[in-house]
Design a protein around this motif. Structure first.
Motif, PDB file in Angstrom:
ATOM      1  N   GLU A  73       0.830  -1.206   0.000  1.00  0.00           N
ATOM      2  CA  GLU A  73       0.000   0.000   0.000  1.00  0.00           C
ATOM      3  C   GLU A  73       0.866   1.258   0.000  1.00  0.00           C
ATOM      4  O   GLU A  73       0.533   2.256  -0.651  1.00  0.00           O
ATOM      5  N   GLU A  74       1.984   1.197   0.699  1.00  0.00           N
ATOM      6  CA  GLU A  74       2.888   2.350   0.770  1.00  0.00           C
ATOM      7  C   GLU A  74       3.726   2.515  -0.491  1.00  0.00           C
ATOM      8  O   GLU A  74       4.398   3.533  -0.672  1.00  0.00           O
ATOM      9  N   GLY A  75       3.709   1.521  -1.352  1.00  0.00           N
ATOM     10  CA  GLY A  75       4.474   1.596  -2.592  1.00  0.00           C
ATOM     11  C   GLY A  75       5.933   1.239  -2.440  1.00  0.00           C
ATOM     12  O   GLY A  75       6.737   1.483  -3.355  1.00  0.00           O
ATOM     13  N   ARG A  76       6.311   0.631  -1.325  1.00  0.00           N
ATOM     14  CA  ARG A  76       7.708   0.250  -1.109  1.00  0.00           C
ATOM     15  C   ARG A  76       8.011  -1.140  -1.651  1.00  0.00           C
ATOM     16  O   ARG A  76       9.157  -1.546  -1.710  1.00  0.00           O
ATOM     17  N   LEU A  77       6.970  -1.855  -2.044  1.00  0.00           N
ATOM     18  CA  LEU A  77       7.123  -3.200  -2.570  1.00  0.00           C
ATOM     19  C   LEU A  77       6.222  -3.389  -3.777  1.00  0.00           C
ATOM     20  O   LEU A  77       5.064  -2.984  -3.770  1.00  0.00           O
ATOM     21  N   GLU A  78       6.774  -3.982  -4.815  1.00  0.00           N
ATOM     22  CA  GLU A  78       6.003  -4.412  -5.981  1.00  0.00           C
ATOM     23  C   GLU A  78       6.152  -5.923  -6.096  1.00  0.00           C
ATOM     24  O   GLU A  78       7.277  -6.436  -6.041  1.00  0.00           O
ATOM     25  N   ILE A  79       5.052  -6.622  -6.252  1.00  0.00           N
ATOM     26  CA  ILE A  79       5.100  -8.058  -6.476  1.00  0.00           C
ATOM     27  C   ILE A  79       4.725  -8.330  -7.924  1.00  0.00           C
ATOM     28  O   ILE A  79       3.648  -7.923  -8.380  1.00  0.00           O
ATOM     29  N   VAL A  80       5.634  -8.984  -8.638  1.00  0.00           N
ATOM     30  CA  VAL A  80       5.407  -9.306 -10.045  1.00  0.00           C
ATOM     31  C   VAL A  80       5.192 -10.812 -10.162  1.00  0.00           C
ATOM     32  O   VAL A  80       6.143 -11.589 -10.020  1.00  0.00           O
ATOM     33  N   PRO A  81       3.957 -11.255 -10.385  1.00  0.00           N
ATOM     34  CA  PRO A  81       3.718 -12.695 -10.543  1.00  0.00           C
ATOM     35  C   PRO A  81       4.232 -13.163 -11.899  1.00  0.00           C
ATOM     36  O   PRO A  81       4.025 -12.491 -12.913  1.00  0.00           O
ATOM     37  N   GLY A  82       4.908 -14.298 -11.914  1.00  0.00           N
ATOM     38  CA  GLY A  82       5.339 -14.829 -13.197  1.00  0.00           C
ATOM     39  C   GLY A  82       6.731 -15.425 -13.165  1.00  0.00           C
ATOM     40  O   GLY A  82       7.403 -15.454 -12.138  1.00  0.00           O
ATOM     41  N   ASP A  83       7.140 -15.887 -14.330  1.00  0.00           N
ATOM     42  CA  ASP A  83       8.407 -16.580 -14.519  1.00  0.00           C
ATOM     43  C   ASP A  83       9.498 -15.548 -14.794  1.00  0.00           C
ATOM     44  O   ASP A  83       9.446 -14.832 -15.797  1.00  0.00           O
ATOM     45  N   ALA A  84      10.504 -15.491 -13.941  1.00  0.00           N
ATOM     46  CA  ALA A  84      11.558 -14.478 -14.076  1.00  0.00           C
ATOM     47  C   ALA A  84      12.373 -14.642 -15.346  1.00  0.00           C
ATOM     48  O   ALA A  84      13.082 -13.707 -15.742  1.00  0.00           O
ATOM     49  N   LYS A  85      12.276 -15.805 -16.001  1.00  0.00           N
ATOM     50  CA  LYS A  85      13.015 -15.989 -17.244  1.00  0.00           C
ATOM     51  C   LYS A  85      12.401 -15.190 -18.387  1.00  0.00           C
ATOM     52  O   LYS A  85      13.069 -14.920 -19.380  1.00  0.00           O
ATOM     53  N   LYS A  86      11.102 -14.816 -18.255  1.00  0.00           N
ATOM     54  CA  LYS A  86      10.457 -14.183 -19.404  1.00  0.00           C
ATOM     55  C   LYS A  86       9.466 -13.079 -19.055  1.00  0.00           C
ATOM     56  O   LYS A  86       9.081 -12.298 -19.931  1.00  0.00           O
ATOM     57  N   VAL A  87       9.039 -12.963 -17.784  1.00  0.00           N
ATOM     58  CA  VAL A  87       8.073 -11.943 -17.427  1.00  0.00           C
ATOM     59  C   VAL A  87       8.696 -10.547 -17.562  1.00  0.00           C
ATOM     60  O   VAL A  87       9.909 -10.373 -17.416  1.00  0.00           O
ATOM     61  N   GLU A  88       7.853  -9.575 -17.885  1.00  0.00           N
ATOM     62  CA  GLU A  88       8.347  -8.198 -17.975  1.00  0.00           C
ATOM     63  C   GLU A  88       8.696  -7.710 -16.574  1.00  0.00           C
ATOM     64  O   GLU A  88       7.888  -7.805 -15.650  1.00  0.00           O
ATOM     65  N   ILE A  89       9.901  -7.181 -16.427  1.00  0.00           N
ATOM     66  CA  ILE A  89      10.392  -6.739 -15.116  1.00  0.00           C
ATOM     67  C   ILE A  89      10.517  -5.219 -15.112  1.00  0.00           C
ATOM     68  O   ILE A  89      11.137  -4.647 -16.009  1.00  0.00           O
TER      69      ILE A  89
END
Length: 257
Positions: A73-89
């Motif tokens: 909520e504070e914007g200090r963390l982003e969680i990106v679901p997906g495969d790190a080999k190909k997901v947009e980072i």
């Protein structure tokens, strides 16, 4: 919760503190791949990092969202679901992560391609040893050449299986990777990568024979012109005996043909 796939959760808090404190993260955007249950995530956040956590397992993503609801909520963390080999980072400055063993190579190559300031990464010990293997040794390979061409690698911590849950069958190394420009000019980085791949795909062959087996990457006419231009003593050697300068010579010769 049990570990998904081949992930082993780091549970040694002293190790977590050493890893999180091995690079200055305050105010920086830090990529963490495979946060698991979030023990390292917490240590990074506590040091003032903005964390981008990439997690492939949906159950762990849900658990992380509950655990770190305030930070999200504070914007200090982003969680990106997906495969790190190909997901947009999203853009990041640093990388601090305990990588799943089975995808260490692909993720390392992807990170080097994306670019970063410094990475502190955990690997299986034998994998990390191959990263720093020198020419003429049995451990040298595609990984060694590609990593050392574009970065320096320094081991900073060794961990036993007891540092993880579940316990792996191997020991682990934490290494610090600092990108740098190639030590020798490279005309075409794709050609260089293809040369390294082709040669180590036939590591028991001489350079001459290995190049001639690389028609999936280069036209046969290009290969023959390069062979004619390269020194005979180099062509008679094997890939594991070449220096970084000699890999660059082979690649630049092919690129010019």
């Amino acid at each position: 919760m049990s570990a998904p796939r081949d992930q082993h959760f780091l549970v040694d808090r002293r190790a977590v503190e050493r890893i999180a404190g091995s690079v200055e993260v305050s105010g920086r955007r830090v990529l963490e791949i495979g946060p698991g249950e979030g023990i390292l995530t917490r240590a990074l956040l506590d040091r003032g990092a903005h964390v981008i956590a990439v997690e492939i397992d949906p159950a762990l993503v849900e658990e992380l969202e509950l655990t770190f609801a305030d930070e999200l909520e504070e914007g200090r963390l982003e969680i990106v679901p997906g495969d790190a080999k190909k997901v947009e980072i999203p853009p990041f400055d640093l990388v601090v992560a305990n990588l799943p063993y089975s995808v260490s190579s692909k993720i390392t190559f992807r990170l080097l391609d994306i670019g970063f300031e410094v990475a502190v990464l955990m690997y299986q010990k034998e994998f990390a040893q191959r990263m720093i293997a020198q020419p003429g040794t049995s451990d040298v390979g595609r990984l060694s050449v590609m990593v050392q061409t574009y970065a320096s690698v320094k081991p900073i911590l060794e961990l036993s299986p007891a540092s993880f849950r579940p316990r792996p069958q191997v020991r682990s190394w934490v290494v610090r990777i600092t990108p740098h420009e190639p030590p020798y000019p490279i005309t075409d980085r794709k050609v260089y990568a293809d040369v390294v791949r082709v040669l180590f795909s036939h590591r028991r062959k001489t350079i001459r024979k290995a190049l001639r087996l690389g028609e999936d990457a280069f036209a046969s006419e290009t290969i023959e012109r390069a062979i004619a231009a390269l020194p005979e003593d180099l062509l008679q050697r094997r890939p594991e005996d070449l220096t970084l300068e000699e890999f660059a010579l082979v690649a630049n010769t092919l690129a010019g043909c």
